[in-house]
Motif scaffolding. Structure first.
Motif, PDB file in Angstrom:
ATOM      1  N   ASN A 482       0.811  -1.225   0.000  1.00  0.00           N
ATOM      2  CA  ASN A 482       0.000   0.000   0.000  1.00  0.00           C
ATOM      3  C   ASN A 482       0.842   1.273   0.000  1.00  0.00           C
ATOM      4  OD1 ASN A 482      -2.406  -1.343  -0.127  1.00  0.00           O
ATOM      5  ND2 ASN A 482      -2.643  -1.509   2.072  1.00  0.00           N
ATOM      6  N   PRO A 483       1.774   1.470   0.976  1.00  0.00           N
ATOM      7  CA  PRO A 483       2.572   2.706   0.927  1.00  0.00           C
ATOM      8  C   PRO A 483       3.448   2.786  -0.318  1.00  0.00           C
ATOM      9  CG  PRO A 483       3.407   1.203   2.613  1.00  0.00           C
ATOM     10  CD  PRO A 483       2.087   0.682   2.188  1.00  0.00           C
ATOM     11  N   LEU A 484       3.935   1.648  -0.818  1.00  0.00           N
ATOM     12  CA  LEU A 484       4.752   1.681  -2.033  1.00  0.00           C
ATOM     13  C   LEU A 484       3.930   2.125  -3.238  1.00  0.00           C
ATOM     14  CD1 LEU A 484       6.975  -1.499  -1.664  1.00  0.00           C
ATOM     15  CD2 LEU A 484       7.607   0.871  -1.307  1.00  0.00           C
ATOM     16  N   ASN A 485       2.655   1.691  -3.301  1.00  0.00           N
ATOM     17  CA  ASN A 485       1.770   2.145  -4.383  1.00  0.00           C
ATOM     18  C   ASN A 485       1.618   3.667  -4.350  1.00  0.00           C
ATOM     19  OD1 ASN A 485       1.341  -0.324  -5.497  1.00  0.00           O
ATOM     20  ND2 ASN A 485      -0.537  -0.747  -4.365  1.00  0.00           N
ATOM     21  N   PHE A 486       1.424   4.217  -3.122  1.00  0.00           N
ATOM     22  CA  PHE A 486       1.286   5.668  -2.996  1.00  0.00           C
ATOM     23  C   PHE A 486       2.577   6.375  -3.439  1.00  0.00           C
ATOM     24  CE2 PHE A 486      -2.240   4.683  -0.065  1.00  0.00           C
ATOM     25  CZ  PHE A 486      -3.177   5.583  -0.552  1.00  0.00           C
ATOM     26  N   VAL A 487       3.724   5.844  -3.035  1.00  0.00           N
ATOM     27  CA  VAL A 487       4.996   6.463  -3.410  1.00  0.00           C
ATOM     28  C   VAL A 487       5.148   6.481  -4.927  1.00  0.00           C
ATOM     29  CG1 VAL A 487       7.510   6.176  -3.334  1.00  0.00           C
ATOM     30  CG2 VAL A 487       6.163   5.905  -1.253  1.00  0.00           C
ATOM     31  N   ASN A 488       4.841   5.332  -5.573  1.00  0.00           N
ATOM     32  CA  ASN A 488       4.966   5.243  -7.033  1.00  0.00           C
ATOM     33  C   ASN A 488       4.015   6.219  -7.729  1.00  0.00           C
ATOM     34  OD1 ASN A 488       6.918   3.282  -6.843  1.00  0.00           O
ATOM     35  ND2 ASN A 488       5.463   1.591  -6.909  1.00  0.00           N
ATOM     36  N   ASN A 489       2.742   6.223  -7.280  1.00  0.00           N
ATOM     37  CA  ASN A 489       1.732   7.077  -7.926  1.00  0.00           C
ATOM     38  C   ASN A 489       2.085   8.565  -7.805  1.00  0.00           C
ATOM     39  OD1 ASN A 489       0.287   4.856  -8.668  1.00  0.00           O
ATOM     40  ND2 ASN A 489      -1.098   4.915  -6.929  1.00  0.00           N
ATOM     41  N   PHE A 490       2.436   8.990  -6.569  1.00  0.00           N
ATOM     42  CA  PHE A 490       2.761  10.399  -6.375  1.00  0.00           C
ATOM     43  C   PHE A 490       4.068  10.775  -7.076  1.00  0.00           C
ATOM     44  CE2 PHE A 490      -0.138  10.101  -2.624  1.00  0.00           C
ATOM     45  CZ  PHE A 490      -1.001  11.117  -3.026  1.00  0.00           C
ATOM     46  N   SER A 491       4.993   9.829  -7.231  1.00  0.00           N
ATOM     47  CA  SER A 491       6.224  10.111  -7.965  1.00  0.00           C
ATOM     48  C   SER A 491       5.924  10.392  -9.427  1.00  0.00           C
ATOM     49  CB  SER A 491       7.188   8.923  -7.858  1.00  0.00           C
ATOM     50  OG  SER A 491       7.573   8.735  -6.532  1.00  0.00           O
ATOM     51  N   GLU A 492       5.030   9.564 -10.035  1.00  0.00           N
ATOM     52  CA  GLU A 492       4.657   9.768 -11.435  1.00  0.00           C
ATOM     53  C   GLU A 492       3.978  11.135 -11.624  1.00  0.00           C
ATOM     54  OE1 GLU A 492       2.247   6.483 -12.465  1.00  0.00           O
ATOM     55  OE2 GLU A 492       3.867   5.011 -12.313  1.00  0.00           O
ATOM     56  N   VAL A 493       3.041  11.442 -10.701  1.00  0.00           N
ATOM     57  CA  VAL A 493       2.338  12.730 -10.807  1.00  0.00           C
ATOM     58  C   VAL A 493       3.319  13.899 -10.640  1.00  0.00           C
ATOM     59  CG1 VAL A 493       0.585  14.193  -9.738  1.00  0.00           C
ATOM     60  CG2 VAL A 493       0.151  11.756 -10.042  1.00  0.00           C
ATOM     61  N   SER A 494       4.287  13.755  -9.717  1.00  0.00           N
ATOM     62  CA  SER A 494       5.260  14.825  -9.477  1.00  0.00           C
ATOM     63  C   SER A 494       6.113  15.080 -10.713  1.00  0.00           C
ATOM     64  CB  SER A 494       6.159  14.459  -8.299  1.00  0.00           C
ATOM     65  OG  SER A 494       5.398  14.357  -7.133  1.00  0.00           O
ATOM     66  N   ALA A 495       6.475  13.998 -11.415  1.00  0.00           N
ATOM     67  CA  ALA A 495       7.265  14.163 -12.643  1.00  0.00           C
ATOM     68  C   ALA A 495       6.488  14.975 -13.672  1.00  0.00           C
ATOM     69  CB  ALA A 495       7.647  12.802 -13.199  1.00  0.00           C
ATOM     70  N   GLU A 496       5.186  14.682 -13.783  1.00  0.00           N
ATOM     71  CA  GLU A 496       4.352  15.446 -14.717  1.00  0.00           C
ATOM     72  C   GLU A 496       4.248  16.919 -14.295  1.00  0.00           C
ATOM     73  OE1 GLU A 496       0.667  13.421 -14.821  1.00  0.00           O
ATOM     74  OE2 GLU A 496       1.467  11.629 -15.807  1.00  0.00           O
ATOM     75  N   LEU A 497       4.165  17.162 -12.953  1.00  0.00           N
ATOM     76  CA  LEU A 497       4.076  18.540 -12.458  1.00  0.00           C
ATOM     77  C   LEU A 497       5.357  19.325 -12.764  1.00  0.00           C
ATOM     78  CD1 LEU A 497       2.297  18.049  -9.015  1.00  0.00           C
ATOM     79  CD2 LEU A 497       1.358  19.119 -11.077  1.00  0.00           C
ATOM     80  N   VAL A 498       6.518  18.646 -12.685  1.00  0.00           N
ATOM     81  CA  VAL A 498       7.784  19.326 -13.000  1.00  0.00           C
ATOM     82  C   VAL A 498       7.798  19.786 -14.454  1.00  0.00           C
ATOM     83  CG1 VAL A 498      10.270  18.984 -13.269  1.00  0.00           C
ATOM     84  CG2 VAL A 498       9.111  18.157 -11.216  1.00  0.00           C
ATOM     85  N   ASP A 499       7.296  18.890 -15.349  1.00  0.00           N
ATOM     86  CA  ASP A 499       7.230  19.266 -16.771  1.00  0.00           C
ATOM     87  C   ASP A 499       6.309  20.474 -16.961  1.00  0.00           C
ATOM     88  OD1 ASP A 499       8.923  17.221 -17.390  1.00  0.00           O
ATOM     89  OD2 ASP A 499       7.331  15.794 -17.868  1.00  0.00           O
ATOM     90  N   GLU A 500       5.148  20.438 -16.280  1.00  0.00           N
ATOM     91  CA  GLU A 500       4.209  21.560 -16.406  1.00  0.00           C
ATOM     92  C   GLU A 500       4.816  22.861 -15.861  1.00  0.00           C
ATOM     93  OE1 GLU A 500       0.518  20.610 -14.599  1.00  0.00           O
ATOM     94  OE2 GLU A 500       0.215  18.779 -15.770  1.00  0.00           O
ATOM     95  N   MET A 501       5.543  22.774 -14.736  1.00  0.00           N
ATOM     96  CA  MET A 501       6.138  23.965 -14.120  1.00  0.00           C
ATOM     97  C   MET A 501       7.193  24.566 -15.063  1.00  0.00           C
ATOM     98  SD  MET A 501       7.887  24.320 -10.368  1.00  0.00           S
ATOM     99  CE  MET A 501       9.249  23.248 -10.756  1.00  0.00           C
TER     100      MET A 501
END
Length: 712
Positions: A482-501
């Motif tokens: 469960n916590p690993l799923n959250f880490v993976n999901n939020f990592s993917e979203v963060s990468a997309e946010l960096v591109d947008e920023m």
């Protein structure tokens, strides 16, 4: 609680296909088949015409999944007609379709009877593709009745036969059925793997209906593994594919699955809407399994909304239907929700009664544990029986030896008195020697038998240990995922946010870039939180398994130790939350003196129990009860050669339905992210290592008390 049995026999049978007769898919096909039957009847040659038999089978096959009673009525006399004409293929197909119709209605005994008739004919006369088809259907009957071992036996037999003939449709259907067995046994990773294999076969065949079924199964496995994002994604694909081909059965199946994920995410209005739609369509088609699934879903949703009267009505109706069908999984799930509803109503007697029904059926599905228990009991019985027989033989040997000595003594007297009896004495001696050899051989055989029984007993004990280790390993994997799923999901979203920023910075939109940076910071905080969560679980497991070689038993003032850890826990919690406040009470027996313990380990137990007590009273205080004063007490007492340490609180208490689970590894009543579920398990092991006991006393709404008992 396991997910309801959504991938029903109807959807699975449709996915199998029926290679031995035509599979019409729409109203136009039904109309054409009916017109064809009229032509046969008009010419009055249908009694001996194999084409007429096939047409009846084709039409009944369509009805068997949607209108089973119509299919049964349509096939009246068709098997006898085929048999009289020597048309074994038509007779086999008739029995298969009759089995399908009764399975749709949930009448498994009659369905199994028709499938077994079809199996006998398939083994003798029919094409190779019919045999795996029938084996699959028989396996589904055993699956619905909770006989997983027999179901897997039939499915694997079917898979080997289908692979031998390279029948991809049957290979995909059988993989789906094997996945269902793994799903019900709680092996969700294996179930997902089998559904993925089924998906590849369906994609290779361009079979949209089977692809929808595979995505539906993958989504349900994701939901059980707490990956709601993936679950919703896969279930949405399954529903979309079913809509593309207007597959009503798959639409019903995917609707029930989507309703479950909305229920899991507390979107209760959407869940109730989908469950009600599924219930109406299931009743229209007289599909017993889907009716029960929809009713159980409604009962759960209404219960969570506090609509207990409506929930109870749906739950009882589901249980009545499931018991009539003999569907063990549905009986288990329906009785569980009914028990929960009665508990919510305050009717403890009925809640316990239905909980017993749930427990009985739940245990019956745990076939591995039941088989292991039976094997152990049987071995124990056989061992006792052999031991008694050995004792009896030993007694007989003693009597034989005694008799032999008496005979020798008598013969000696006779020899002393009458020398002529010497020949008789020699003969008796030889006979006695032979008997002693026989006795020695029997003793050796008995000793060998006893050795084998002891070896078998040791092997069973080792098997039990390995089974327990497997369960613990599965628990670790499940908890840390469960916590690993959250880490993976939020990592993917963060990468997309960096591109947008970066894009916004390049455009000169500094304000927008700052907002994205704020979102990115929140994501990183969540990644950090769940990373620490995973670390806590690993740390807890290491503590659970670590053997502290440096710790030694030493005389310890238990009163001082308890008071020290009480203050330590209180000030530690106050440092984190200044608003936390609780009344502390102590009652120490000053006559105890020092006792021999490992102070670090017993201190860890006391600290864990006190921390749990603080959490219980704080939760009750946050509920807004007026004039409530949170209180935690710790006391010691020496009696009957033991020292008791009791940690008590006036919180909400522990519900009766989980009292037997609280010492299990990974079981916790705290919200996700606030507990690893290892504290009480670790404490229990530490106390046991000291030769003591850890017990719990609790009352609803009044509080709980944990008692550590250690021998002096």
């Amino acid at each position: 609680m396991k997910l309801l049995f959504k991938i029903t026999v109807l959807a699975v049978l449709i996915a199998m296909g029926t290679p031995v007769f035509v599979t019409a898919q729409n109203d136009a096909d039904v109309f054409q088949l009916k017109e064809k039957l009229k032509q046969f009847e008009k010419r009055q040659v249908y009694l001996s015409d194999t084409a007429y038999v096939n047409t009846l089978n084709d039409l009944a096959y369509i009805y068997s999944y949607s209108y089973p009673d119509s299919a049964i009525a349509l096939l009246a006399g068709n098997a006898e007609r085929s048999h009289s004409a020597g048309y074994f293929k038509g007779e086999t197909n008739t029995f298969i379709i009759l089995g399908d119709a009764f399975q749709t209605k949930g009448i498994y005994k009659q369905a199994l009877g028709y499938y077994e008739k079809a199996l006998l004919l398939a083994q003798k006369n029919s094409p190779r593709d019919v045999l795996p088809l029938v084996l699959n259907r028989i396996g589904m009957i055993h699956l619905n009745q909770g006989n997983y071992a027999e179901a897997l036996n039939k499915f694997y037999e079917s898979l080997k036969t289908a692979e031998a003939s390279d029948n991809k449709a049957l290979i995909g259907a059988t993989l789906n059925n094997i996945a269902i067995v793994h799903f019900h046994q709680g092996n969700f990773v294996e179930a997902e793997n089998d559904y993925q294999k089924k998906l590849k076969v369906a994609e290779a065949m361009l079979d949209t209906s089977s692809m929808s079924l595979a995505y539906n199964g993958i989504g349900e496995a994701n939901l059980q593994m707490k990956d709601n994002v993936k679950a919703l994604h896969n279930l949405s694909i399954a529903n979309k594919l079913a809509l593309q081909i207007n597959d009503q059965e798959m639409l019903l199946t995917t609707s029930l699955s989507l309703a479950e994920i909305y229920y899991a995410t507390d979107s209760l209005q959407k869940a109730v809407y989908l469950f009600n739609n599924a219930l109406a369509l299931s009743k229209q088609k007289d599909n017993g399994t889907h009716i029960c699934n929809a009713l159980i879903g409604l009962a759960k949703a209404y219960n969570r909304q506090g609509m207990l009267k409506e929930a109870l009505a749906d739950g009882l109706e589901a249980l009545q239907r499931a018991e009539k069908m003999g569907q063990v999984q549905l009986i288990r799930d329906a009785s569980e929700i009914v028990s929960s509803i009665y508990e919510g109503m305050g009717d403890g007697i009925k809640a316990i009664a239905y909980y017993r029904i749930y427990k009985t059926n739940s245990d019956s599905l745990n076939s591995l544990a039941s088989q292991r228990a039976v094997a152990i009991e049987k071995t124990s019985y056989e061992f006792s029986k052999k031991e008694i027989a050995f004792q009896r033989k030993t007694l007989q040997q003693q009597w034989l030896i005694f008799s032999a000595l008496a005979a020798l003594f008598s013969l000696a007297i006779i020899l002393w008195v009458i020398s002529r009896s010497r020949n008789r004495l020699n003969h008796t001696y030889k006979d006695l020697q032979h008997k002693n050899e026989v006795i020695a051989a029997q003793k050796l055989t008995a000793e060998e038998t006893l050795s084998k029984l002891k070896a078998a007993q040791s092997q069973l004990i080792q098997s039990e240990k390995m089974a327990s280790l497997g369960e613990l390993t599965a628990g670790i994997a499940h908890e840390i995922q469960n916590p690993l799923n959250f880490v993976n999901n939020f990592s993917e979203v963060s990468a997309e946010l960096v591109d947008e920023m970066n894009e916004e910075i390049n455009k000169g939109n500094i304000q927008e870039a700052k907002e994205i940076a704020g979102d990115l910071k929140q994501n990183l905080e969540k990644i950090n939180h769940h990373g620490k969560r995973a670390g806590d679980i690993v740390k807890g497991m290491l503590q659970h398994s670590r053997s502290n070689s440096n710790a030694t038993i030493e005389p310890t003032d238990i009163n001082k130790l308890a008071d020290e850890y009480l203050r330590l826990a209180y000030h530690g919690l106050r440092a984190k939350d200044k608003s936390f406040n609780v009344a502390l009470k102590t009652n120490f027996d000053e006559c105890i003196g020092n006792i021999n313990i490992i102070p670090q380990d017993i201190g860890r137990v006391i600290l864990n129990l006190i921390t749990n007590a603080f959490y219980a009273v704080d939760e009750k205080k946050r509920s807004g009860i007026e004039n409530y004063e949170p209180t935690v007490s710790i006391s010691t007492k020496k009696m009957h050669g033991k020292v008791e340490i009791k940690v008590a609180d006036n919180g909400n208490g522990i519900p009766r339905n989980i009292i037997d689970k609280i010492f299990q590894p990974f079981f916790t009543t705290k919200p996700s992210g606030q507990g690893t579920g290892l504290g009480l398990s670790l404490s229990y092991d530490i106390v046991k290592a000291h030769g003591g006991e850890l017990k719990v006393e609790t009352k609803d709404s009044e509080g709980s008390g944990f008692i550590v008992s250690i021998p002096v």
